[in-house]
Design a protein around this motif. Structure first.
Motif, PDB file in Angstrom:
ATOM      1  N   VAL A 118       0.842  -1.196   0.000  1.00 14.91           N
ATOM      2  CA  VAL A 118       0.000   0.000   0.000  1.00 14.91           C
ATOM      3  C   VAL A 118       0.880   1.251   0.000  1.00 14.91           C
ATOM      4  N   GLY A 119       1.969   1.223   0.777  1.00 13.17           N
ATOM      5  CA  GLY A 119       2.905   2.345   0.794  1.00 13.17           C
ATOM      6  C   GLY A 119       3.564   2.558  -0.556  1.00 13.17           C
ATOM      7  N   ALA A 120       3.878   1.456  -1.258  1.00 12.01           N
ATOM      8  CA  ALA A 120       4.464   1.576  -2.591  1.00 12.01           C
ATOM      9  C   ALA A 120       3.495   2.244  -3.557  1.00 12.01           C
ATOM     10  N   LEU A 121       2.215   1.911  -3.451  1.00  8.27           N
ATOM     11  CA  LEU A 121       1.200   2.564  -4.278  1.00  8.27           C
ATOM     12  C   LEU A 121       1.124   4.058  -3.946  1.00  8.27           C
ATOM     13  N   SER A 184       8.794   5.298   4.489  1.00  9.79           N
ATOM     14  CA  SER A 184       9.320   6.663   4.458  1.00  9.79           C
ATOM     15  C   SER A 184      10.233   6.869   3.266  1.00  9.79           C
ATOM     16  N   VAL A 185      11.054   5.872   2.961  1.00 19.18           N
ATOM     17  CA  VAL A 185      11.945   5.965   1.794  1.00 19.18           C
ATOM     18  C   VAL A 185      11.123   6.060   0.509  1.00 19.18           C
ATOM     19  N   ILE A 186      10.071   5.265   0.414  1.00 15.53           N
ATOM     20  CA  ILE A 186       9.199   5.296  -0.760  1.00 15.53           C
ATOM     21  C   ILE A 186       8.547   6.671  -0.909  1.00 15.53           C
ATOM     22  N   LEU A 187       8.081   7.227   0.207  1.00 18.52           N
ATOM     23  CA  LEU A 187       7.477   8.562   0.171  1.00 18.52           C
ATOM     24  C   LEU A 187       8.482   9.593  -0.297  1.00 18.52           C
TER      25      LEU A 187
END
Length: 341
Positions: A118-121, A184-187
Motif C-alpha cells: 500500500v505504501g508503494a502505491l 518513508s523511503v518510498i514517500l
C-alpha cells in the motif's frame, strides 16, 4: 486624468498565485482541502483537552490498595494525533466488529506485508503532476498507517494483551520498524520524482523570513531537492529512534509495580503532573509520525516544498529542545523514584 491604465495585480489576482504548483487559496476563498484540515486540527485540540482531562490518576498498584481507573498507556499519550485519535481507535473498532484476529491466515506480519505494498502505491501516486492524485496519495498513506495500527491490534488480541505497548525486541517489532522506514523511503522517492519534474522557485520555501524575499523565476536545483529530502529522511529516522527511546524510558518508570503505598502515590503524582503530561504531549508533534503528519498536510494543501524547507531548517532545533526537556525530566523522575522499592 489620462494615462496608462494601472496594470498592477489586484488583491483577487494575488490570492490566485500558486504557492507550490496549485496554491492554498483559490479564487479568493478557502479551498475544501483547507476546510478539512481546519476541522481535523480543531478536532485534535478538543480531543487532547478531553483525553488529558479525563485520564484521572494512575492506579495504585500496590497489593494493599485498589483502583477501578484503567492505567493509561504512555505509548498512546505520545502517539501522533492521526494515529491516536483516528487510526488506533478505528482499528480497535474494526477488529471488534469483524474479529479479524480470529482468522487463521491473519497475522501481524501478514498485515505488515500488505501495508508495504500500500505504501508503494502511495509513493507512486505522490509523484504525480496532478494535484488531485497527490491528494489521493495522502489518503493511501493514511490507509497504510491504519494497517500499521491494525497489525498491532491483531498482535495484542492474539496474545490476549490489553496494554498498548511496543513489543520491544521481538521479530515483529523489527519487521514493523523496517516496514515504517521503507514506507518513508518510498514517500521521499515519490516526492523527489515530483519535485524534480516540477522544481519549486527560489525563496518559495522560506515563509518564516521577515521581510519575505520575493519568489524568483530561478528553479531550485536538483541537488538542493535531494539534500533537503535526505535531511528530512535522516531527521525522521532520528525522531523514530528517540521517540522509541523515551517511550520505553517513561513506560518503564510509570508501569513499574511499587509495593509500598507511599511510593505508588508518589509515582501517580509524578505521572499526573502537568510537566509529565506536557513532555509526553510534545512527542505527539515530535515523533516521526508527527513529522510525517505535517508533510502529509502540506501535500494535501499543496505547499510541499515550503514545509520540507521548514523541517530542514528548523526541525533539528525543535527536536533538540524536546529531547533536552525529556532527558532532564527522565533524570528527575528517576531520581525521585530511585529509593522506591
Amino acid at each position: 486624468m489620462s494615462g496608462a491604465p494601472d496594470e498592477s495585480p489586484t488583491i483577487m489576482e494575488l490570492t490566485r498565485l500558486p504557492l507550490d504548483g496549485c496554491g492554498l487559496w483559490r479564487h479568493g476563498t478557502l479551498t475544501p482541502a483547507i476546510v478539512v484540515c481546519l476541522i481535523l486540527a480543531s478536532s485534535f485540540i478538543v480531543a487532547d483537552l478531553y483525553y488529558y482531562g479525563v485520564l484521572g490518576e494512575l492506579p495504585c498498584q500496590a497489593s494493599n490498595c485498589s483502583s477501578t481507573i484503567p492505567q493509561p498507556s504512555v505509548k498512546l499519550m505520545m502517539q501522533d494525533h492521526m494515529s491516536h485519535y483516528i487510526h488506533h481507535y478505528g482499528a480497535e473498532e474494526f477488529e471488534e466488529a469483524t474479529s479479524l484476529a480470529d482468522l487463521p491466515f491473519i497475522t501481524p506480519n501478514f498485515i505488515t506485508t500488505v501495508h508495504i505494498f500500500v505504501g508503494a502505491l502511495g509513493g507512486y501516486l505522490v509523484s504525480s503532476e496532478h494535484y488531485k492524485i497527490r491528494q489521493i496519495a495522502v489518503g493511501v498513506f493514511q490507509f497504510r498507517i491504519f494497517l500499521d495500527m491494525m497489525d498491532g491490534v491483531v498482535y495484542r488480541r492474539q496474545l490476549h494483551q490489553s496494554t498498548y505497548v511496543n513489543g520491544w525486541g521481538t521479530l515483529g517489532y523489527y519487521i514493523d520498524a523496517g516496514a515504517d522506514v521503507l514506507a518513508s523511503v518510498i514517500l521521499v522517492y515519490g516526492l523527489f520524482v515530483y519535485l524534480a519534474r516540477h522544481p519549486p522557485r527560489r525563496n518559495e520555501g522560506l515563509p518564516l523570513r521577515h521581510p519575505p524575499e520575493p519568489i524568483t523565476d530561478v528553479p531550485v536545483s536538483r541537488s538542493t531537492i535531494q539534500l533537503t529530502l535526505v535531511i528530512c529522511l535522516i531527521q525522521g529516522c532520528m525522531r523514530g529512534m528517540l521517540w522509541d527511546r523515551y517511550q520505553f524510558a517513561f513506560h518503564s518508570v510509570f508501569s513499574k509495580v511499587l509495593h509500598h503505598k507511599a511510593d505508588a502515590m508518589l509515582q501517580a503524582s509524578i505521572f499526573n503532573s502537568t510537566l509529565t503530561r506536557a513532555v509526553l504531549w510534545l512527542w505527539k508533534l515530535s515523533s516521526a509520525e508527527g513529522m510525517l503528519g505535517f508533510v502529509f498536510f502540506s501535500i494535501f494543501l499543496d505547499f510541499t516544498w515550503p514545509m520540507l524547507v521548514v523541517i530542514r531548517k528548523y526541525g533539528f532545533i525543535q527536536l533538540a529542545v524536546v529531547v533536552t526537556i525529556s532527558q532532564l525530566h527522565a533524570w528527575q523522575v528517576s531520581e525521585l523514584l530511585a529509593k522506591a522499592a
